[in-house]
Design a protein around this motif. Structure first.
Motif, short mmCIF file in Angstrom:
data_model
loop_
_atom_site.label_atom_id
_atom_site.label_comp_id
_atom_site.label_asym_id
_atom_site.label_seq_id
_atom_site.Cartn_x
_atom_site.Cartn_y
_atom_site.Cartn_z
N MET A 46 0.84 -1.18 0.00
CA MET A 46 0.00 0.00 0.00
C MET A 46 0.89 1.24 0.00
SD MET A 46 -2.77 -1.17 2.92
CE MET A 46 -3.91 0.16 2.60
N LEU A 47 0.56 2.16 -0.88
CA LEU A 47 1.33 3.39 -0.98
C LEU A 47 0.61 4.52 -0.24
CD1 LEU A 47 2.42 3.35 -4.72
CD2 LEU A 47 3.80 2.79 -2.72
N PHE A 48 1.39 5.34 0.45
CA PHE A 48 0.85 6.48 1.19
C PHE A 48 1.73 7.70 0.95
CE2 PHE A 48 -0.62 2.81 3.53
CZ PHE A 48 -1.93 3.13 3.85
N HIS A 49 1.07 8.84 0.74
CA HIS A 49 1.76 10.13 0.74
C HIS A 49 1.64 10.67 2.16
CE1 HIS A 49 1.43 14.57 0.61
NE2 HIS A 49 2.47 14.45 -0.19
N VAL A 50 2.77 11.04 2.75
CA VAL A 50 2.78 11.53 4.12
C VAL A 50 3.49 12.87 4.16
CG1 VAL A 50 3.54 11.06 6.48
CG2 VAL A 50 2.83 9.16 5.01
N GLN A 51 2.82 13.87 4.72
CA GLN A 51 3.45 15.16 4.97
C GLN A 51 3.77 15.25 6.44
OE1 GLN A 51 1.58 18.78 3.58
NE2 GLN A 51 2.99 20.05 4.75
N GLU A 90 10.97 25.25 4.80
CA GLU A 90 10.18 24.73 5.91
C GLU A 90 10.92 23.58 6.58
OE1 GLU A 90 6.06 23.86 5.02
OE2 GLU A 90 6.18 25.12 3.23
N TYR A 91 10.61 23.34 7.84
CA TYR A 91 11.12 22.14 8.50
C TYR A 91 10.03 21.09 8.32
CZ TYR A 91 13.77 19.39 11.93
OH TYR A 91 14.51 18.44 12.56
N ALA A 92 9.96 20.55 7.10
CA ALA A 92 8.87 19.66 6.71
C ALA A 92 9.33 18.80 5.54
CB ALA A 92 7.63 20.46 6.31
N ASN A 93 8.61 17.70 5.32
CA ASN A 93 8.90 16.87 4.16
C ASN A 93 7.63 16.24 3.62
OD1 ASN A 93 8.65 13.83 4.92
ND2 ASN A 93 9.80 14.67 6.64
N TYR A 94 7.71 15.86 2.35
CA TYR A 94 6.73 15.00 1.71
C TYR A 94 7.42 13.66 1.50
CZ TYR A 94 3.65 18.89 0.29
OH TYR A 94 2.80 19.97 0.27
N SER A 95 6.74 12.59 1.86
CA SER A 95 7.33 11.26 1.74
C SER A 95 6.33 10.30 1.13
CB SER A 95 7.76 10.75 3.11
OG SER A 95 8.82 11.51 3.63
N ILE A 96 6.86 9.25 0.51
CA ILE A 96 6.05 8.14 0.01
C ILE A 96 6.48 6.89 0.75
CG2 ILE A 96 5.40 6.74 -2.00
CD1 ILE A 96 4.42 9.65 -2.19
N PHE A 97 5.51 6.22 1.37
CA PHE A 97 5.74 4.96 2.07
C PHE A 97 5.07 3.83 1.32
CE2 PHE A 97 6.55 8.02 5.34
CZ PHE A 97 7.49 7.43 6.16
N ASP A 98 5.71 2.67 1.32
CA ASP A 98 5.17 1.46 0.71
C ASP A 98 5.15 0.40 1.81
OD1 ASP A 98 4.40 -0.64 -0.88
OD2 ASP A 98 6.11 -0.52 -2.24
N VAL A 99 3.97 0.20 2.40
CA VAL A 99 3.82 -0.67 3.56
C VAL A 99 2.68 -1.66 3.35
CG1 VAL A 99 4.81 0.99 5.18
CG2 VAL A 99 2.37 1.05 4.71
N VAL A 134 -1.69 12.08 6.30
CA VAL A 134 -1.51 10.86 5.52
C VAL A 134 -2.60 10.78 4.45
CG1 VAL A 134 -1.49 8.33 5.60
CG2 VAL A 134 -0.51 9.65 7.49
N THR A 135 -2.19 10.46 3.21
CA THR A 135 -3.13 10.27 2.11
C THR A 135 -2.83 8.94 1.44
OG1 THR A 135 -3.14 12.66 1.71
CG2 THR A 135 -4.00 11.25 -0.05
N PRO A 136 -3.80 8.00 1.40
CA PRO A 136 -3.58 6.74 0.69
C PRO A 136 -3.50 7.00 -0.82
CG PRO A 136 -5.67 6.70 1.89
CD PRO A 136 -5.10 8.08 2.02
N LEU A 137 -2.67 6.23 -1.49
CA LEU A 137 -2.48 6.38 -2.94
C LEU A 137 -2.79 5.06 -3.64
CD1 LEU A 137 0.99 8.17 -2.89
CD2 LEU A 137 -1.24 9.26 -3.18
#
Length: 96
Positions: free
Chosen positions: A1-6, A49-58, A81-84
């Motif tokens: 499952m892919l997720f976009h996480v800020q 910014e002290y921030a990131n966009y990440s993609i997780f595959d879990v 968190v946004t599911p992709l």
């Protein structure tokens, strides 16, 4: 499952520099181990910014939750968190 996480980090201004440095060092080790495992597929810093966009595959929502709450900086983060899912026009075979 892919997720976009800020992840937006907000360290308290009164946090001693040595404590902040130690937390950041543990965060780097933890995040790089997850990247090497393939669970944390991408990470991008947001300019200015002290921030990131990440993609997780879990495997599951629960696995992502466990990974995120295990982040040493977690207590200082606002996380979205946004599911992709794979786009039908994607030409990439690894966008599962």
């Amino acid at each position: 499952m892919l997720f976009h996480v800020q992840m937006d980090v907000n360290l308290p201004s009164d946090l001693p520099a040595d404590v902040a440095g130690e937390i950041k060092a543990r965060e780097k080790v933890y995040s790089q181990a997850l990247q090497k495992s393939g669970k944390w597929r991408h990470i991008w810093r947001l300019v200015g910014e002290y921030a990131n966009y990440s993609i997780f595959d879990v495997e599951s929502n629960a696995e992502l939750h466990d990974i995120l709450t295990g982040l040493p900086l977690f207590p200082y983060m606002k996380i979205s968190v946004t599911p992709l899912c794979r786009h039908p026009s994607s030409i990439r075979d690894d966008d599962v």
